[in-house]
Design a protein around this motif. Structure first.
Motif, PDB file in Angstrom:
ATOM      1  N   ASN A  41      32.945  -8.492 -54.521  1.00  0.00           N
ATOM      2  CA  ASN A  41      33.741  -7.452 -53.873  1.00  0.00           C
ATOM      3  C   ASN A  41      35.226  -7.639 -54.157  1.00  0.00           C
ATOM      4  O   ASN A  41      35.964  -6.656 -54.322  1.00  0.00           O
ATOM      5  CB  ASN A  41      33.495  -7.462 -52.365  1.00  0.00           C
ATOM      6  CG  ASN A  41      32.112  -6.941 -52.000  1.00  0.00           C
ATOM      7  OD1 ASN A  41      31.545  -6.142 -52.745  1.00  0.00           O
ATOM      8  ND2 ASN A  41      31.575  -7.394 -50.877  1.00  0.00           N
ATOM      9  N   ARG A  42      35.659  -8.884 -54.229  1.00  0.00           N
ATOM     10  CA  ARG A  42      37.079  -9.128 -54.503  1.00  0.00           C
ATOM     11  C   ARG A  42      37.442  -8.718 -55.926  1.00  0.00           C
ATOM     12  O   ARG A  42      38.553  -8.237 -56.174  1.00  0.00           O
ATOM     13  CB  ARG A  42      37.402 -10.609 -54.273  1.00  0.00           C
ATOM     14  CG  ARG A  42      37.419 -10.983 -52.788  1.00  0.00           C
ATOM     15  CD  ARG A  42      37.725 -12.444 -52.584  1.00  0.00           C
ATOM     16  NE  ARG A  42      37.773 -12.769 -51.149  1.00  0.00           N
ATOM     17  CZ  ARG A  42      37.953 -13.993 -50.672  1.00  0.00           C
ATOM     18  NH1 ARG A  42      38.090 -15.008 -51.513  1.00  0.00           N
ATOM     19  NH2 ARG A  42      37.989 -14.210 -49.378  1.00  0.00           N
ATOM     20  N   ALA A  43      36.510  -8.907 -56.845  1.00  0.00           N
ATOM     21  CA  ALA A  43      36.772  -8.481 -58.219  1.00  0.00           C
ATOM     22  C   ALA A  43      36.925  -6.967 -58.291  1.00  0.00           C
ATOM     23  O   ALA A  43      37.823  -6.445 -58.977  1.00  0.00           O
ATOM     24  CB  ALA A  43      35.634  -8.940 -59.125  1.00  0.00           C
ATOM     25  N   VAL A  44      36.049  -6.251 -57.571  1.00  0.00           N
ATOM     26  CA  VAL A  44      36.150  -4.779 -57.537  1.00  0.00           C
ATOM     27  C   VAL A  44      37.453  -4.363 -56.874  1.00  0.00           C
ATOM     28  O   VAL A  44      38.145  -3.439 -57.336  1.00  0.00           O
ATOM     29  CB  VAL A  44      34.939  -4.176 -56.807  1.00  0.00           C
ATOM     30  CG1 VAL A  44      35.094  -2.670 -56.668  1.00  0.00           C
ATOM     31  CG2 VAL A  44      33.646  -4.515 -57.551  1.00  0.00           C
ATOM     32  N   LYS A  93      31.454 -20.694 -48.133  1.00  0.00           N
ATOM     33  CA  LYS A  93      30.356 -19.754 -48.321  1.00  0.00           C
ATOM     34  C   LYS A  93      30.853 -18.322 -48.298  1.00  0.00           C
ATOM     35  O   LYS A  93      30.400 -17.471 -49.075  1.00  0.00           O
ATOM     36  CB  LYS A  93      29.305 -19.977 -47.232  1.00  0.00           C
ATOM     37  CG  LYS A  93      28.078 -19.100 -47.364  1.00  0.00           C
ATOM     38  CD  LYS A  93      27.058 -19.406 -46.283  1.00  0.00           C
ATOM     39  CE  LYS A  93      25.835 -18.521 -46.411  1.00  0.00           C
ATOM     40  NZ  LYS A  93      24.816 -18.822 -45.355  1.00  0.00           N
ATOM     41  N   GLU A  94      31.809 -18.035 -47.441  1.00  0.00           N
ATOM     42  CA  GLU A  94      32.342 -16.683 -47.333  1.00  0.00           C
ATOM     43  C   GLU A  94      33.087 -16.291 -48.607  1.00  0.00           C
ATOM     44  O   GLU A  94      32.965 -15.161 -49.091  1.00  0.00           O
ATOM     45  CB  GLU A  94      33.278 -16.586 -46.124  1.00  0.00           C
ATOM     46  CG  GLU A  94      33.669 -15.162 -45.756  1.00  0.00           C
ATOM     47  CD  GLU A  94      32.472 -14.317 -45.335  1.00  0.00           C
ATOM     48  OE1 GLU A  94      32.545 -13.090 -45.524  1.00  0.00           O
ATOM     49  OE2 GLU A  94      31.484 -14.890 -44.839  1.00  0.00           O
ATOM     50  N   GLU A  95      33.864 -17.228 -49.166  1.00  0.00           N
ATOM     51  CA  GLU A  95      34.597 -16.937 -50.399  1.00  0.00           C
ATOM     52  C   GLU A  95      33.631 -16.655 -51.549  1.00  0.00           C
ATOM     53  O   GLU A  95      33.838 -15.722 -52.329  1.00  0.00           O
ATOM     54  CB  GLU A  95      35.509 -18.117 -50.762  1.00  0.00           C
ATOM     55  CG  GLU A  95      36.830 -18.131 -50.013  1.00  0.00           C
ATOM     56  CD  GLU A  95      37.792 -19.147 -50.601  1.00  0.00           C
ATOM     57  OE1 GLU A  95      38.933 -18.775 -50.914  1.00  0.00           O
ATOM     58  OE2 GLU A  95      37.386 -20.314 -50.760  1.00  0.00           O
ATOM     59  N   ILE A 129      40.216 -15.613 -60.721  1.00  0.00           N
ATOM     60  CA  ILE A 129      39.967 -14.451 -61.565  1.00  0.00           C
ATOM     61  C   ILE A 129      40.688 -14.662 -62.889  1.00  0.00           C
ATOM     62  O   ILE A 129      41.883 -14.975 -62.912  1.00  0.00           O
ATOM     63  CB  ILE A 129      40.455 -13.145 -60.908  1.00  0.00           C
ATOM     64  CG1 ILE A 129      39.481 -12.714 -59.810  1.00  0.00           C
ATOM     65  CG2 ILE A 129      40.583 -12.024 -61.939  1.00  0.00           C
ATOM     66  CD1 ILE A 129      39.886 -11.438 -59.093  1.00  0.00           C
ATOM     67  N   ALA A 130      39.948 -14.510 -63.997  1.00  0.00           N
ATOM     68  CA  ALA A 130      40.539 -14.520 -65.332  1.00  0.00           C
ATOM     69  C   ALA A 130      40.564 -13.075 -65.825  1.00  0.00           C
ATOM     70  O   ALA A 130      39.522 -12.423 -65.912  1.00  0.00           O
ATOM     71  CB  ALA A 130      39.731 -15.394 -66.279  1.00  0.00           C
TER      72      ALA A 130
END
Length: 838
Positions: A311-314, A303-305, A285-286
């Motif tokens: 969703n991880r960004a949110v 694939k999961e990442e 993430i930047a």
């Protein structure tokens, strides 16, 4: 991917163009092309934009302010699945109503319309040719326009914005007294878009200046009948949205992963970032201090990442307590956006060579799409036809008329495809689909045609439309902006002459050498456009034809391919029966340069020939507000985005161009150099502060600047700005009041035959004022580009501007009457000369 998902995305096209779906009952439902730009506040949308030419697509999911959490969750899931369906290469964007990214807004040139309710409530995006409509649209924005539905009452109005009262068959545009020229013109384009897209071109549009409502009594009667009598004062202006982006040099890079079901965010580095920090087996993430959060997915990540990246960004935004409307972009290794690359000190694409490398984006130099168009798909996939603007394979029947003496005259079929800038044409295209005849009526307007001819063209189009019982689709085509289907119907033989006329018997003056630029790779996308016969008109990426009295040269630039050369050869046979001589760039004979008036610089930098740049050029609208340098990025930019009222910054990485419009704010003009230095100093990639800064003034652009733009028009700045509000649509809605229409605007009976010599501020009876300051004004046609002997009696040739209405004054001179008087005399003379008031 499951079988259900396969069915969901079966009709997703990977051809260039725009596709939109809304979330209805947790399912993706396609939005018809007529509804593009309309967004219900209670819904969520997925927007896919394919650029073509092997470039990464962009997938946006748009969140309405009143949408449910379930719909938002469903949209996020579908975006992730769509990304997987497209091979994981698209850039994903999270868009929130009112805070859309410049790229998202760039898809909708005429603006976004926010509508109350949602599809689930039974509302439809667009129901074409239905007139039982009553709504009030609150329009805001100068460059990126948004229009929100508000309560149909006077209490919704304010003094600073523009409002459209849409009554189905009539649309009234009310301009707040404090709104500016740019906002008014943008609102006109939005009103026209509603008329053409939702009403089949059959609604009338009228204008009311909020500060001079008494000048539009008939329109005010219409508004009062709908809104009632106004009581009390209108609200004061509300501030416009802040610029889309604040230059922010505080950038941090984080490694994001899960550990025992917990989200772990680990800081890796701060600016300036380097590319080697990114490992293809991980996701990152930047973070630009919350102004934008960008996720990078390594190709070797699990694939999961990759699936959970959005969703991880949110989740990251929530953990940081950032605003819910924070911009989110997700991109894959190898599909990075220009904005992401600009965060890094250096960036090298795979396969990039050493040295100068690749610093040019193919889309920025008038380079046509090299992808072959499969017309056979059109019959089986109508949604593709909508996206490509290609109703068929252009094999239908064509009939062409030219406007002569304000009437239609048939054009000799042997000259079909030859269009002259001094003429207007009507082109009727007939084709069959499902055993039914369909029609398209193109109204082609030459750049040098008179207002009367343009008006007559529109009037005659109505006659032809009536002859076919309203069946034809009417398309207004401005010279140089021909749509793809228009090119296709002339089978690679479309020639656009800069001036002159194609009328039989017309005397054509000897012009010497003539230069034509040929663009296209096949019969469906090729046209030849006459340009100035100067070496500076050449472009290394194209084919040019130089026609002299003795010979026709075929000049092949180093950047053109075999298909383009074939089409250039075919076009040379259309233009000239003389002998042909092929000239390769760099091997020109002396006679070639003599015909062009000598050698001169042109867009030929070798950097412009390479397809994938490490840093794509970026264009910004610049301003200094509250002591901070701010900029608004213009995505997918073109020459038309250079706003005459602004200072624009073009960053090509190795150079910084500052383009100064003729009507730019004096303070911003004075501070332009400091602004560019501030831009470099605060750039997150740690840019060299000594990067060359080049100031370019409007009308004096060098080829090193114009070469970054697609289809640069050298004549654009030489033509006085004529308000769209006078030329296109601002007609009085009262049919019986025909003597109050602005000149050049036809009423229901056709073009006005003898416009009044003198008009009051809002139009009126013929009078003879003693001076322009008396409150009565001349029709601009009577004083612009006229010799003193041609002026109406009593007009002072040195003070013509005094006889213009305030609206006409601002549109012709690009400034208000008060600001004009504050300018030095030499600047006043310069503006008057350019406006034809000399």
């Amino acid at each position: 991917m499951s079988d259900d998902n396969q069915d969901t995305f079966r009709n997703v096209s990977q051809k260039p163009g725009l596709q939109i779906w809304t979330i209805n009952n947790m399912q993706m439902v396609p939005v018809p092309a007529q509804g593009f730009g309309n967004f219900f506040e209670g819904d969520c949308y997925i927007v896919l934009y394919n650029k073509g030419s092997g470039q990464s697509a962009d997938v946006h999911y748009w969140i309405g302010n009143s949408s449910s959490q379930d719909e938002q969750g469903a949209a996020a899931i579908y975006v992730t699945q769509l990304d997987e369906h497209l091979g994981g290469s698209p850039v994903q964007h999270r868009e929130v109503q009112g805070n859309e990214s410049p790229r998202f807004r760039s898809y909708f040139k005429n603006g976004l319309i926010y509508k109350k309710g949602g599809v689930a409530s039974g509302f439809q995006h667009v129901d074409t040719n239905v007139y039982n409509v009553l709504r009030l649209l609150h329009v805001k924005g100068r460059k990126h326009v948004t229009a929100a539905e508000v309560e149909v009452t006077w209490t919704s109005f304010n003094n600073g914005d523009i409002f459209l009262l849409d009554m189905g068959k009539a649309i009234v545009q009310w301009n707040g007294p404090q709104s500016n020229r740019r906002e008014k013109l943008k609102a006109v384009l939005l009103a026209q878009d509603i008329r053409d897209r939702e009403r089949g071109g059959r609604a009338q549009i009228g204008l009311v200046e909020g500060g001079d409502e008494q000048d539009s009594p008939e329109l005010m009667k219409v508004m009062m009948a709908v809104l009632g009598q106004r009581t009390g004062q209108l609200k004061e202006a509300t501030p416009d949205d802040k610029p889309d982006q604040v230059q922010n040099n505080n950038v941090r890079l984080y490694h994001v992963f899960e550990n025992n079901g917990n989200l772990v965010v680990q800081e890796v580095a701060t600016q300036p970032l380097t590319q080697d920090l990114l490992h293809s087996s991980d996701c990152y993430i930047a973070d630009q201090r919350g102004s934008c959060v960008m996720v990078w997915k390594g190709k070797q990540a699990s694939k999961e990442e990759r699936k959970e990246a959005l969703n991880r960004a949110v989740g990251y935004i929530k953990a940081k307590n950032y605003p819910s409307n924070t911009s989110v972009k997700v991109m894959t290794d190898g599909g990075e956006s220009a904005m992401f690359k600009h965060l890094f000190k250096s960036w090298r694409d795979r396969g990039q060579t050493q040295g100068l490398g690749t610093t040019y984006s193919m889309g920025k130099i008038a380079k046509v799409d090299q992808v072959k168009f499969d017309v056979m798909e059109l019959h089986a996939r109508p949604e593709l036809a909508a996206q490509q603007r290609m109703v068929d394979d252009a094999s239908g029947d064509v009939k062409v008329w030219r406007i002569e003496n304000l009437e239609v005259a048939e054009v000799n079929p042997n000259t079909y495809g030859q269009f002259y800038g001094g003429d207007c044409y009507l082109v009727l295209y007939t084709y069959e689909m499902s055993n039914q005849r369909h029609y398209i009526l193109y109204m082609w307007q030459g750049r040098h045609a008179t207002k009367d001819e343009i008006t007559a063209c529109a009037y005659q189009a109505v006659n032809i439309d009536n002859k076919y019982n309203g069946a034809p689709v009417q398309v207004r085509v401005v010279m140089g902006k021909e749509p793809r289907h228009f090119l296709a119907i002339f089978k690679g033989k479309l020639v656009i002459f800069e001036g002159g006329t194609g009328r039989p018997g017309a005397v054509i003056p000897e012009q010497g050498a003539r230069l034509f630029q040929v663009r296209g790779t096949n019969e469906l996308n090729t046209k030849s456009t006459e340009v100035l016969s100067r070496a500076s008109s050449l472009n290394t990426n194209d084919v040019f034809l130089l026609k002299t009295n003795q010979i026709c040269y075929l000049w092949y630039g180093k950047g053109c391919n075999g298909d383009e050369r074939v089409m250039g050869r075919a076009m040379s046979d259309v233009l000239s029966k003389q002998d042909k001589q092929v000239v390769m760039e760099g091997q020109e004979p002396a006679e070639f340069w003599v015909a062009l008036g000598g050698k001169a610089p042109y867009a030929c930098d070798k950097r412009l020939q390479v397809e994938e740049p490490p840093h794509s050029p970026r264009l910004f609208e610049c301003s200094n507000q509250i002591g901070k340098f701010r900029m608004t990025e213009v995505d997918d930019f073109a020459q038309s985005d250079l706003d005459e009222d602004d200072v624009m910054l073009l960053d090509t990485w190795e150079e910084i161009f500052l383009w100064i419009g003729n009507s730019a704010n004096q303070y911003e003009t004075k501070e332009a150099w400091n602004s560019a230095q501030e831009y470099l100093r605060t750039h997150p990639a740690g840019r060299d502060p000594d990067t060359p800064i080049i100031i370019v003034k409007q009308g004096y652009e060098p080829p090193t600047f114009t070469g970054w733009f697609n289809a640069w028009d050298t004549h654009k700045w030489s033509v006085s700005l004529i308000s769209l509000t006078h030329v296109l649509c601002l007609q009085d809605l009262n049919n019986s009041n025909s003597n109050k229409r602005p000149v050049g605007v036809s009423g229901p009976g056709g073009p006005t035959s003898s416009p009044p010599v003198y008009q009051s501020h809002g139009g009126g009876d013929t009078v003879s004022p003693s001076a322009g300051s008396s409150g009565m004004y001349l029709n601009p046609e009577l004083i612009v580009n006229k010799s003193p002997s041609e002026l109406p009696q009593g007009v002072d040739p040195s003070q013509r501007e005094d006889y213009l209405s305030d609206v006409a004054f601002e549109n012709l001179l690009g400034t208000t009457r008060l600001d004009f008087k504050r300018l030095p005399s030499w600047r006043q003379s310069d503006l008057k000369k350019k406006a034809g008031l000399f």
